[in-house]
Scaffold this motif. Structure first.
Motif, PDB file in Angstrom:
ATOM      1  N   ASP A 264      35.313  41.959  45.033  1.00  0.00           N
ATOM      2  CA  ASP A 264      34.578  40.708  45.272  1.00  0.00           C
ATOM      3  C   ASP A 264      33.765  40.785  46.556  1.00  0.00           C
ATOM      4  O   ASP A 264      32.624  40.298  46.617  1.00  0.00           O
ATOM      5  CB  ASP A 264      35.551  39.523  45.336  1.00  0.00           C
ATOM      6  CG  ASP A 264      36.055  39.104  43.956  1.00  0.00           C
ATOM      7  OD1 ASP A 264      35.454  39.525  42.953  1.00  0.00           O
ATOM      8  OD2 ASP A 264      37.050  38.361  43.887  1.00  0.00           O
TER       9      ASP A 264
ATOM     10  N   THR B 159      29.787  40.399  46.834  1.00  0.00           N
ATOM     11  CA  THR B 159      29.122  39.450  47.732  1.00  0.00           C
ATOM     12  C   THR B 159      28.118  40.158  48.623  1.00  0.00           C
ATOM     13  O   THR B 159      27.044  39.615  48.934  1.00  0.00           O
ATOM     14  CB  THR B 159      30.171  38.713  48.594  1.00  0.00           C
ATOM     15  OG1 THR B 159      31.111  38.058  47.729  1.00  0.00           O
ATOM     16  CG2 THR B 159      29.520  37.683  49.505  1.00  0.00           C
TER      17      THR B 159
ATOM     18  N   TYR C   8      36.082  46.829  40.328  1.00  0.00           N
ATOM     19  CA  TYR C   8      36.560  46.040  39.186  1.00  0.00           C
ATOM     20  C   TYR C   8      37.184  46.946  38.117  1.00  0.00           C
ATOM     21  O   TYR C   8      38.162  46.567  37.451  1.00  0.00           O
ATOM     22  CB  TYR C   8      35.421  45.215  38.593  1.00  0.00           C
ATOM     23  CG  TYR C   8      34.954  44.086  39.486  1.00  0.00           C
ATOM     24  CD1 TYR C   8      35.868  43.159  39.992  1.00  0.00           C
ATOM     25  CD2 TYR C   8      33.614  43.934  39.832  1.00  0.00           C
ATOM     26  CE1 TYR C   8      35.455  42.116  40.809  1.00  0.00           C
ATOM     27  CE2 TYR C   8      33.192  42.894  40.649  1.00  0.00           C
ATOM     28  CZ  TYR C   8      34.115  41.992  41.132  1.00  0.00           C
ATOM     29  OH  TYR C   8      33.698  40.971  41.942  1.00  0.00           O
TER      30      TYR C   8
ATOM     31  N   LYS D 254      33.420  40.250  35.416  1.00  0.00           N
ATOM     32  CA  LYS D 254      32.666  40.596  36.636  1.00  0.00           C
ATOM     33  C   LYS D 254      31.874  41.889  36.429  1.00  0.00           C
ATOM     34  O   LYS D 254      30.761  42.017  36.950  1.00  0.00           O
ATOM     35  CB  LYS D 254      33.613  40.736  37.829  1.00  0.00           C
ATOM     36  CG  LYS D 254      34.237  39.429  38.283  1.00  0.00           C
ATOM     37  CD  LYS D 254      33.206  38.377  38.678  1.00  0.00           C
ATOM     38  CE  LYS D 254      32.522  38.695  39.988  1.00  0.00           C
ATOM     39  NZ  LYS D 254      31.596  37.624  40.411  1.00  0.00           N
TER      40      LYS D 254
END
Length: 373
Positions: free
Chosen positions: A210, A214, A225, A241
């Protein structure tokens, strides 16, 4: 014969006879009493007192067959009873041993044999009742144990470990000697411990991915992921994702390609001095990637050129308009100056140059006329 009172012999004999008769009467009474006692005891199955009674009767009247027959009968019965007792004791002992060994079905067979030998004995019947109760309890325990194991296995298969442990503990409480529920509980505890570590590793992978997402480090984010997905293949979040990130990468690629094309078009238009189209192209490029400095810089440069061109165009138009007016008024010298000024502003424009040529020809012709005149 005339009795002689003084004679002693007959008197003694009479006394002796009376004594014998009295003894016989007493013995007959004792015999009868002994026989009655023996018959009564025998009828009750009390062989020992019966045997004593008949022996007493036989001692009173040794020639009598009845007590002798009864004695023989009793001895035979005692011998038979002795054999029955031995078989009974053997059967009871066998039943007790099997009972202690918890071989209940065979114990019931032994106790049943003992009960058949002595129907009035309570002990074998009580033991059979006790075994039946134990077998019923064991049967119920087996059913409850099997049900608890079945529930535990079902929960285990469906990964409901908390419920599975509760069921296995219930089964273990029913049959504490069984290894299976204990083994399953240990296995679940190991799995839960492994799941705890797996969950921690999974969450760490998600948090790291994550952060990369970002930071727009999309390729690294996808790798993160995928690592999370390897830990938990069934999880939806990392799959979503990855799909989202791959779409973003594709969109960014398309955006970059569109940006690069718009910039290339802008540069080409600039080289062709087509500043209006170049401004449109750079504006499109800047809209696609607002953070890119190049397009903004080129927009500023092109706008400056356009502003300059506009100002020059206005001055050019003003000079040409003025020159045309002066030419119309045949003020050739002044018109010539205005066309030359216009040509200086826009050297590429042919019109003012052509007008300059015409005016010069006109002036030359006029001068020649004047000289000839």
């Amino acid at each position: 014969m005339q009795q002689k009172p003084s004679e002693k012999y007959p008197i003694d004999k009479a006394a002796e006879i009376n004594k014998i008769l009295a003894k016989q009467k007493s013995e007959a009474s004792q015999y009868t009493l002994a026989i009655e006692k023996g018959d009564k005891a025998l009828a009750s199955g009390n062989y020992s007192p019966a045997l004593l009674a008949f022996r007493e009767a036989l001692s009173i009247k040794p020639a009598e067959k009845y007590p002798q027959e009864k004695i023989t009968e009793i001895n035979s019965a005692i011998e038979s009873q002795k054999k029955i007792d031995e078989k009974y004791i053997t059967a009871v002992n066998t039943g007790d041993q099997l009972f202690d060994a918890k071989v209940y079905k065979l114990a019931v067979v032994a106790y049943s044999e003992a009960a058949d030998l002595k129907k009035n004995e309570k002990y074998p019947q009580e033991q059979i009742g006790k075994i039946n109760k134990l077998l019923d309890e064991a049967r119920s325990a087996d059913e409850n144990y099997s049900q608890a194991i079945s529930e535990g296995d079902n929960y285990f298969t469906n990964l409901k470990y908390t419920e599975a442990v509760a069921s296995y503990k219930k089964a273990s409480g029913i049959k504490s000697s069984e290894a299976y529920p204990k083994t399953q509980i240990e296995k679940i505890n190991e799995l839960i411990a492994g799941q705890t570590k797996l969950e921690a590793d999974y969450q760490a992978a998600i948090v790291a991915a994550d952060k990369l997402f970002t930071a727009q480090k999309y390729d690294d984010a996808i790798a993160g992921y995928k690592k999370a997905l390897e830990l938990r293949p069934a999880e939806k979040y990392p799959t979503d994702k990855i799909t989202e990130t791959e779409k973003l990468i594709a969109d960014l690629k398309n955006q970059q390609e569109a940006y690069d094309k718009a910039v290339a078009d802008g540069d080409r238009y600039v080289s062709e001095k087509d500043y209006s189209n170049s401004l449109n192209a750079y504006t499109n490029a800047s809209a696609l990637k607002p953070s890119e400095a190049y397009a903004k810089q080129r927009i500023s440069e092109v706008k400056a050129i356009l502003d300059k061109d506009k100002a020059e165009g206005e001055r050019y138009l003003e000079a040409v308009t003025e020159a045309d007016k002066l030419l119309t008024e045949m003020k050739y010298t002044a018109a010539l100056a205005s066309y030359q000024r216009a040509s200086a502003i826009k050297p590429a424009e042919k019109y003012p140059q052509e007008q300059v040529v015409k005016i010069n020809q006109q002036l030359a012709e006029q001068k020649k006329l004047e000289e000839d005149y």
